[in-house]
Every structure is written in C-alpha cells, then in structure tokens.
Write a protein that holds these residues in place. Sequence first.
Motif, PDB file in Angstrom:
ATOM      1  N   TRP A   1      -4.061 -57.790 -13.891  1.00  0.00           N
ATOM      2  CA  TRP A   1      -3.297 -58.331 -12.784  1.00  0.00           C
ATOM      3  C   TRP A   1      -3.232 -57.325 -11.644  1.00  0.00           C
ATOM      4  N   THR A   2      -3.081 -57.785 -10.435  1.00  0.00           N
ATOM      5  CA  THR A   2      -2.796 -56.891  -9.321  1.00  0.00           C
ATOM      6  C   THR A   2      -1.346 -56.442  -9.427  1.00  0.00           C
ATOM      7  N   ALA A   3      -1.003 -55.407  -8.666  1.00  0.00           N
ATOM      8  CA  ALA A   3       0.385 -54.941  -8.663  1.00  0.00           C
ATOM      9  C   ALA A   3       1.317 -56.070  -8.207  1.00  0.00           C
ATOM     10  N   GLU A   4       0.890 -56.851  -7.214  1.00  0.00           N
ATOM     11  CA  GLU A   4       1.708 -57.952  -6.719  1.00  0.00           C
ATOM     12  C   GLU A   4       1.914 -59.020  -7.803  1.00  0.00           C
ATOM     13  N   GLU A   5       0.846 -59.335  -8.521  1.00  0.00           N
ATOM     14  CA  GLU A   5       0.945 -60.335  -9.584  1.00  0.00           C
ATOM     15  C   GLU A   5       1.835 -59.849 -10.721  1.00  0.00           C
ATOM     16  N   TYR A   6       1.691 -58.585 -11.058  1.00  0.00           N
ATOM     17  CA  TYR A   6       2.498 -58.043 -12.161  1.00  0.00           C
ATOM     18  C   TYR A   6       3.971 -57.973 -11.768  1.00  0.00           C
ATOM     19  N   ALA A   7       4.248 -57.588 -10.524  1.00  0.00           N
ATOM     20  CA  ALA A   7       5.625 -57.539 -10.040  1.00  0.00           C
ATOM     21  C   ALA A   7       6.255 -58.929 -10.111  1.00  0.00           C
ATOM     22  N   ALA A   8       5.496 -59.951  -9.764  1.00  0.00           N
ATOM     23  CA  ALA A   8       6.004 -61.320  -9.814  1.00  0.00           C
ATOM     24  C   ALA A   8       6.285 -61.732 -11.254  1.00  0.00           C
ATOM     25  N   LEU A   9       5.432 -61.302 -12.176  1.00  0.00           N
ATOM     26  CA  LEU A   9       5.616 -61.626 -13.590  1.00  0.00           C
ATOM     27  C   LEU A   9       6.884 -60.971 -14.129  1.00  0.00           C
ATOM     28  N   LEU A  10       7.098 -59.715 -13.784  1.00  0.00           N
ATOM     29  CA  LEU A  10       8.325 -59.039 -14.206  1.00  0.00           C
ATOM     30  C   LEU A  10       9.550 -59.767 -13.668  1.00  0.00           C
ATOM     31  N   ASP A  11       9.476 -60.163 -12.417  1.00  0.00           N
ATOM     32  CA  ASP A  11      10.600 -60.860 -11.786  1.00  0.00           C
ATOM     33  C   ASP A  11      10.886 -62.189 -12.481  1.00  0.00           C
ATOM     34  N   GLU A  12       9.825 -62.865 -12.886  1.00  0.00           N
ATOM     35  CA  GLU A  12       9.991 -64.150 -13.571  1.00  0.00           C
ATOM     36  C   GLU A  12      10.811 -64.009 -14.841  1.00  0.00           C
ATOM     37  N   TYR A  13      10.649 -62.878 -15.544  1.00  0.00           N
ATOM     38  CA  TYR A  13      11.364 -62.675 -16.801  1.00  0.00           C
ATOM     39  C   TYR A  13      12.581 -61.762 -16.664  1.00  0.00           C
ATOM     40  N   GLY A  14      12.980 -61.484 -15.444  1.00  0.00           N
ATOM     41  CA  GLY A  14      14.176 -60.688 -15.228  1.00  0.00           C
ATOM     42  C   GLY A  14      14.047 -59.249 -15.675  1.00  0.00           C
ATOM     43  N   LEU A  15      12.844 -58.704 -15.577  1.00  0.00           N
ATOM     44  CA  LEU A  15      12.569 -57.341 -16.019  1.00  0.00           C
ATOM     45  C   LEU A  15      12.245 -56.442 -14.829  1.00  0.00           C
ATOM     46  N   LYS A  16      12.487 -55.145 -15.024  1.00  0.00           N
ATOM     47  CA  LYS A  16      12.091 -54.135 -14.053  1.00  0.00           C
ATOM     48  C   LYS A  16      11.205 -53.111 -14.745  1.00  0.00           C
ATOM     49  N   ALA A  17      10.300 -52.513 -13.986  1.00  0.00           N
ATOM     50  CA  ALA A  17       9.457 -51.441 -14.521  1.00  0.00           C
ATOM     51  C   ALA A  17      10.175 -50.119 -14.276  1.00  0.00           C
ATOM     52  N   SER A  18      10.673 -49.516 -15.352  1.00  0.00           N
ATOM     53  CA  SER A  18      11.431 -48.273 -15.221  1.00  0.00           C
ATOM     54  C   SER A  18      10.530 -47.098 -14.893  1.00  0.00           C
TER      55      SER A  18
ATOM     56  N   LEU B   1       5.409 -52.367  -7.371  1.00  0.00           N
ATOM     57  CA  LEU B   1       6.006 -52.608  -8.684  1.00  0.00           C
ATOM     58  C   LEU B   1       7.461 -52.169  -8.769  1.00  0.00           C
ATOM     59  N   GLY B   2       7.922 -51.439  -7.765  1.00  0.00           N
ATOM     60  CA  GLY B   2       9.285 -50.933  -7.787  1.00  0.00           C
ATOM     61  C   GLY B   2       9.470 -49.750  -8.705  1.00  0.00           C
ATOM     62  N   ILE B   3       8.402 -48.998  -8.928  1.00  0.00           N
ATOM     63  CA  ILE B   3       8.415 -47.883  -9.876  1.00  0.00           C
ATOM     64  C   ILE B   3       8.667 -46.567  -9.162  1.00  0.00           C
ATOM     65  N   LYS B   4       9.594 -45.780  -9.701  1.00  0.00           N
ATOM     66  CA  LYS B   4       9.836 -44.444  -9.184  1.00  0.00           C
ATOM     67  C   LYS B   4       9.110 -43.390 -10.005  1.00  0.00           C
TER      68      LYS B   4
END
Length: 311
Positions: A95-112, A137-140
């Motif tokens: 997946w692209t970063a945009e696609e993966y970010a959307a997938l995480l959002d769909e399941y209420g998850l964040k990438a720590s 991805l919102g990753i620090k």
Amino acid sequence: MKVPIGLRAVLVAVLSTLLFVGLAGSASAAPPTKAPAAAECADRGVPLSKISIQLYTFADYIGDDAGSQARHEEVLRRLAEMGYRNVEPYTLSGWTAEEYAALLDEYGLKASARHVDVGSPANPTDIEQIIADNRVLGIKYFGSGSTAGAPWIGELETEADWIAYAEYLDAVGEQARQAGQTLFIHNHDFEFSTVFGDRTAFDILMQHTQKKNVVSQLDLYWVAFAGLDPVDVIEEYGKRIKLLHVKDLNPALDNRIEIVGRGSLDFPAIFAAAQHVRYYVVEHDPRFGDPTFDPFEAAQAGLDYLTSVTY
C-alpha cells in the motif's frame, strides 16, 4: 563512563498468579480461566494510549504473497477488536502511505512508530522519502528493525565500523529531528555481546549519537538473552530509552521468546525503572512454520498483561 554490565543470568520471579485469555476463534485452546479484561484493570496497568504492538508478530501469517494485503487488513481489524489503539508496522504490504493511513483510520488505529530500513554508510537509503511517508502516516518514531552490525548483514566488524555507523545514524537523526520526527535504534543481543575494550557496541551507538537526534527502542528480550538485566540498561541510559519492545523469555525452553507474562522477565521491576517510556510495544517474533504458535493469542495475552500489570 560506567563500565558495561557483565554477562549474567537473568534470575527473576515467574509471574505465576496471572491467567490469560485465549482469543475467541483462535486455533489455540483457551485457558480454563479468563484473565481480567482491560476495563476491569482500569486503575492499574499501562494506559491503552501507551500500548502498541509490533506487527512483525504476524509476519508468518501476513506473508508477502498475493493475499498478504487481505491478511494484513484482517490483522488490523482483529487487533482493533481486541482493544489495541496503536500498532507498529514493519511493512506497508504494497500500500502507499496514503492508503495505509486510510486503512488505520478505518479501524480506529494509529501508528505509534515504524520499522523501516534507514540504511548505513555502505548502503544509504532515501531518508527524505521515509520522512515524507511518516508524515502521511502520522508517525513520529522510526528506525531499522536491526542495526547494520547484525551477523546476517555483516557490515560492521571493527570498533571504527561501529563508530562510523553511529555517526551515520546521528546525521539521519538530525534530518528526522528537523522534520519533527525521531530516529530510534532497535537492538538485538549482539549489540550487547559485541565488546571493544570496556564498551559494548550499544555503548558505542549511544556515545556517538546525540540524545537530541537518536533514542533507543529497547528490546527487553534481547537484552536479557545477552545476559544483562534490562533494569540496569534502563537505569544507565535513562530517558534516551523512549520505547520498549515487550517480549518475554522462557529459560525452560532454551531461552526462546515467550508470550508476554508467561516467561521469566520481571516486567514490574522493568516498568518501574522505565516510567518515562512513551510506548510499550508487545512483540513476539514469529515461529515460522510452527502451527502451534498463534500470533493472535500472543497479541491478546500481551494486551491483557500490560493493562493489568502493577508496578
């Protein structure tokens, strides 16, 4: 400089009073008694906001074939159903970063955080692209899953090699810091068992990187496997340790990786020493090809343990 800790066995109390719940629908048999649920442990344990799971736990299940994306998505869905709010990816499965970010959002998850190859002096990589993807991805926090000193990589042999690698990481860390992100070093056992004079390779990595540029994601199992007490390492390096990989060690089975809370590591003592840590990341390296290992059981048991442990 404090002399690095000598090798010694990790002698800790087995946390025998804790019972664990098997994942509903799992191929593994469920224990006869259910462990306390996260809601029942609300006044104890690690806050859900600080708990994550390294998705490499599911590497054997996800795979890398044509069906990997569907299985990867199933993993995210089931983790969200368990109660996880954070995950730590090791791959985006195409997946692209945009696609993966959307997938995480769909399941209420964040990438720590994220494991991604950040290269080495011999094999540099595109750090700007990694930083750009992390931003989407919102990753620090991010870093390689292993250092270039791994025996299976074989790039670092001398003390000078390790120093040059540390200086490379410091430059990457500075680039990340300027972008509002943080580079970490994730260890295995060899960073502690590789010694030059009175310094381990881990000491060299810490000494030749600036704390503002590079932090540690301390893998507790591998520290113990190398014969050190994780508490001693945490006390020595203090707030440079920002993330923990929480996985257990079973001395009765040749020191193999064990489901969290079912081995010998004294997590209450470790956590008491590491209360400055940002994320506690459940992990269980896959037992590739072993049908008796259920990564979903490991994930559920790890979450149950972390949300209930007192320290």
